[in-house]
Enzyme design. Structure first.
Site, PDB file in Angstrom:
ATOM      1  N   TYR A 226       0.638  -5.140  13.297  1.00  0.00           N
ATOM      2  CA  TYR A 226      -0.109  -3.882  13.203  1.00  0.00           C
ATOM      3  C   TYR A 226      -1.260  -3.866  14.220  1.00  0.00           C
ATOM      4  CZ  TYR A 226       1.943  -3.379   8.471  1.00  0.00           C
ATOM      5  OH  TYR A 226       2.787  -3.261   7.404  1.00  0.00           O
TER       6      TYR A 226
ATOM      7  N   GLY B  43       0.847  -1.188   0.000  1.00  0.00           N
ATOM      8  CA  GLY B  43       0.000   0.000   0.000  1.00  0.00           C
ATOM      9  C   GLY B  43       0.884   1.240   0.000  1.00  0.00           C
TER      10      GLY B  43
ATOM     11  N   GLU C 248       2.084   6.121   6.619  1.00  0.00           N
ATOM     12  CA  GLU C 248       3.483   6.244   6.172  1.00  0.00           C
ATOM     13  C   GLU C 248       4.139   7.481   6.786  1.00  0.00           C
ATOM     14  OE1 GLU C 248       4.266   3.552   5.131  1.00  0.00           O
ATOM     15  OE2 GLU C 248       2.383   2.805   4.302  1.00  0.00           O
TER      16      GLU C 248
HETATM   17  N1  BES Z   1       6.394  -0.626   6.109  1.00  0.00           N
HETATM   18  C1  BES Z   1       5.154  -1.088   5.589  1.00  0.00           C
HETATM   19  C2  BES Z   1       5.279  -1.887   4.326  1.00  0.00           C
HETATM   20  C3  BES Z   1       6.020  -3.190   4.492  1.00  0.00           C
HETATM   21  C4  BES Z   1       5.709  -4.049   5.518  1.00  0.00           C
HETATM   22  C5  BES Z   1       6.984  -3.545   3.584  1.00  0.00           C
HETATM   23  C6  BES Z   1       6.395  -5.249   5.658  1.00  0.00           C
HETATM   24  C7  BES Z   1       7.676  -4.722   3.722  1.00  0.00           C
HETATM   25  C8  BES Z   1       7.385  -5.584   4.760  1.00  0.00           C
HETATM   26  C9  BES Z   1       4.201   0.076   5.352  1.00  0.00           C
HETATM   27  O1  BES Z   1       4.346   1.126   6.241  1.00  0.00           O
HETATM   28  C10 BES Z   1       2.803  -0.436   5.530  1.00  0.00           C
HETATM   29  O2  BES Z   1       2.494  -0.826   6.623  1.00  0.00           O
HETATM   30  N2  BES Z   1       1.992  -0.429   4.483  1.00  0.00           N
HETATM   31  C11 BES Z   1       0.634  -0.894   4.536  1.00  0.00           C
HETATM   32  C12 BES Z   1      -0.335   0.239   4.535  1.00  0.00           C
HETATM   33  C13 BES Z   1      -0.863   0.648   5.843  1.00  0.00           C
HETATM   34  C14 BES Z   1      -1.969   1.679   5.688  1.00  0.00           C
HETATM   35  C15 BES Z   1      -1.289  -0.448   6.763  1.00  0.00           C
HETATM   36  C16 BES Z   1       0.378  -1.706   3.285  1.00  0.00           C
HETATM   37  O3  BES Z   1       1.271  -1.821   2.467  1.00  0.00           O
HETATM   38  O4  BES Z   1      -0.713  -2.197   3.116  1.00  0.00           O
HETATM   39 ZN    ZN Z   2       3.723   0.517   8.152  1.00  0.00          ZN
END
Ligand code: BES
Ligand code: ZN
Length: 622
Positions: free
Chosen positions: A403, A292, A320
């Site tokens: 999360y 995302g 982010e």
């Molecule tokens: N840091 C993460 C993306 C990530 C997580 C990359 C684990 C590689 C391994 C990013 O901040 C994130 O959490 N993105 C979420 C969106 C958010 C609104 C929950 C996503 O990608 O869905």
């Molecule tokens: Zn994140």
């Protein structure tokens, strides 16, 4: 923070002092057992990288970068070698700063971790690695023009988290080993390069073989936060320190969706202290971006699927942005503690949403996270499953529990001690640990020293160790249901009980209300009812990727053939893992009906996915 100093050679002692004590010193390394990163080959207690200087040329035809990484090293006088992480890199040679060759060797490669690159450094404290990346580098996706919005020019982007950057940067790829960096990137004429740091040459400068773009990050960052994108991209300011980059064709829609970004930064600062990274820009990528969003410093990378025309998914940007504190300022020392990044950030994200858009909206989003928490615990095998622990094997926390369980933990503390006291604590926490790695034990220590302060009754009520180290959900977990979603539940119930689709009246629903509705419908429905839904709301033609994916999941669970064309179109145009993986998983669960469909579509779709998405689906489909 307690930094174990005993294990460090004398000359590294200065580096082990808190960054606040020596502003010019390299960020400290934690040497406690729980801070040991099993996903790196580096031995930073012997020799560590403090700065990376890249000089790379992009070759879109060969899908490679060629050039050098110059590494500054901090090592004990007696240290003979430094160990770096390297994955699928063709190493040409390694030299000292004067160009004198240094002996090096690549150890046995692991498919996930890559290989140790050991360099005999002698007295050298700056080394140059001359290398080329592989076309299959796991951090990089090289897109042909056909997979971009403009269809005219190729595109490249990187995704570092968690351990992919070693496939394009030979360095110590561990979140506990912070490094400053600089870069010069040469790209073909007509393309623009952006990175997760200060832009020194916004328009680039003439260079042999194209244009060169130079960048600098003078605050020490964990190396997974070094990011690069190259393409036909343009910039639009959103406010004095915010803006958006995207392909020109996307820029209007992106800027409209992101109109509140400047206010968002101010809102975050009002909560937990100054934004310490200078600019905050967002790069909207092509739809194959595997996540995302990604919190690359100064430049969040984002999926275009969050642009739904109604700002209903800007919590992604709040998320982010929040990482600029939780994750980028205070960083999980190892991926066993990813909840310190993601759980804190999900909590902070929701606080930003509440301040900016009001409590009703924040409660909707927190309530959906609670749904996700219960769903993930169930899917993990129930509350006794070890993968429901917050602190666990790296990346073994099930689904998005880092999360959901992480943010619920913090919400529970907030509710128990009161918001004013909690906010003051959290603000101090970010200050005390700015630019440093953190562990679960370190957080609990800090919490006891600065919030609980010996209050035995509070300590007992909080159940901190249960939250941090035990599976399942402690019985003090805080949850506040959303009235708006309860109203959606009523409509879903009426429909399930036989009511007409026309009676649902979803006009004005946000993405979140749609998701609650679709996810509340039974996984066994008759085809005419699905047809009624699709007919009433055009779900198979839905442009909102979140809603489309939830509808397709329902359709797959019901083996609803009329949605297959929509499914195929979706899976071959979007590569965001969170939206596509559940669809492949759903097909797989449908055995002899679903597996052949999954294989047929994936055969077409795979080459359009980022290596990270492809690896996830490869693993799923076997
Ligand atoms: N840091 C993460 C993306 C990530 C997580 C990359 C684990 C590689 C391994 C990013 O901040 C994130 O959490 N993105 C979420 C969106 C958010 C609104 C929950 C996503 O990608 O869905
Ligand atoms: Zn994140």
């Amino acid at each position: 923070m307690i930094v174990t100093r005993l294990a460090l050679p004398l000359c590294l002692l200065a580096a082990a002092l808190p960054a606040s004590a020596r502003p010019d010193a390299p960020a400290p390394i934690l040497t406690s057992a729980e801070a040991r990163d099993v996903l790196t080959y580096a031995r930073p207690e012997i020799a560590r990288v403090t700065h990376v200087d890249l000089d790379l040329t992009a070759d879109f035809a060969a899908k490679t970068f060629t050039g050098t990484a110059a590494l500054d090293i901090l090592a004990a006088p007696a240290a003979r070698e430094i160990v770096l992480d390297a994955k699928d890199l063709a190493i040409d040679r390694v030299t000292d700063a004067a160009g004198k060759p240094l002996p090096w060797k690549l150890g046995a490669a692991d498919a996930y971790k890559g290989a140790p690159l050991t360099v005999t450094i002698g007295a050298a404290r700056r080394i140059l690695v001359h290398y080329r990346t592989s076309p299959g580098a796991s951090a990089l996706q090289w897109l042909p023009p056909s997979l971009t919005a403009g269809k005219g020019k190729p595109y490249l982007f990187s995704q570092g988290q968690s351990i992919n950057n070693r496939s394009w940067i030979p360095t110590q790829d561990s979140p506990g080993i912070r490094q400053t960096w600089s870069a010069r990137i040469v790209v073909p004429e007509g393309l623009t390069a952006v990175m997760s740091g200060e832009k020194l040459t916004p328009r680039g400068e003439p260079a042999k073989g194209g244009r060169a773009f130079r960048f600098r990050m003078d605050r020490p960052v964990p190396p997974y936060l070094i990011a690069l994108a190259i393409g036909d991209i343009a910039f639009r300011p959103l406010g004095p320190r915010t803006g958006v980059w995207s392909e020109p064709a996307m820029l209007d829609r992106a800027a409209a969706e992101l109109a509140d970004t400047e206010k968002m930064v101010a809102t975050a600062e009002a909560l937990y202290g100054p934004y310490r990274w200078g600019r905050y820009d967002v790069l909207v990528l092509p739809p194959s971006f595997p996540y995302g969003g990604m919190e690359n410093p100064t430049l969040t990378f984002a999926t275009p699927t969050f642009i739904t025309g109604d700002k209903s998914n800007v919590s992604l940007i709040a998320h982010e942005l929040a990482h600029s504190w939780s994750g980028n300022l205070v960083t999980n020392a190892t991926w066993s503690d990813s909840w310190l990044n993601e759980g804190f950030t999900s909590y902070f994200e929701n606080r930003i949403m509440e301040r900016l858009y009001g409590p009703a909206r924040a409660r909707i989003e927190a309530d959906l996270d609670w749904d996700g928490l219960l769903r993930d615990i169930k899917a993990a095998g129930g509350p006794a499953a070890p993968t429901t622990r917050l602190h666990g094997d790296p990346e073994a926390t099930f689904g998005q529990l880092d999360y959901f369980k992480g943010s619920t933990f913090l919400r529970t503390i907030e509710n128990m001690v009161g918001r004013a006291r909690w906010d003051a604590y959290l603000r101090g926490y970010f200050d005390r640990h700015a630019f440093q790695p953190q562990t679960t034990a370190g957080f609990l220590r800090d919490l006891r020293a600065n919030l609980i302060r010996g209050d035995k009754a509070l300590e007992a009520r909080l159940q901190l160790d249960r939250w941090a180290y035990q599976p399942g959900l402690p019985d003090n977990a805080f949850h506040s249901p959303s009235p708006a979603l309860a109203a959606v539940d009523v409509k879903a119930k009426a429909f399930v009980a036989g009511g007409a689709a026309s009676a649902v009246r979803p006009e004005g629903w946000s993405t979140q209300e749609w998701l609650r509705f679709l996810n509340a419908l039974p996984r066994r429905m008759h085809a005419p009812r699905l047809a009624e839904l699709d007919g009433a709301f055009g779900l198979s033609r839905e442009a909102n990727g979140y809603v489309r994916s939830a509808w397709l999941e329902l359709a797959i669970a019901n083996r609803y053939d009329p949605a297959l064309a929509s499914l195929e179109q979706f899976l071959t145009s979007v590569g965001r893992t969170l939206l596509v993986r559940p669809l492949y998983a759903g097909l797989k669960a449908q055995g002899e009906w679903g597996v052949p469909i999954a294989r047929r579509i994936y055969a077409r779709a795979r080459s359009t996915y980022h290596p990270i998405t492809a690896a996830a689906i490869d693993k799923l489909l076997g």
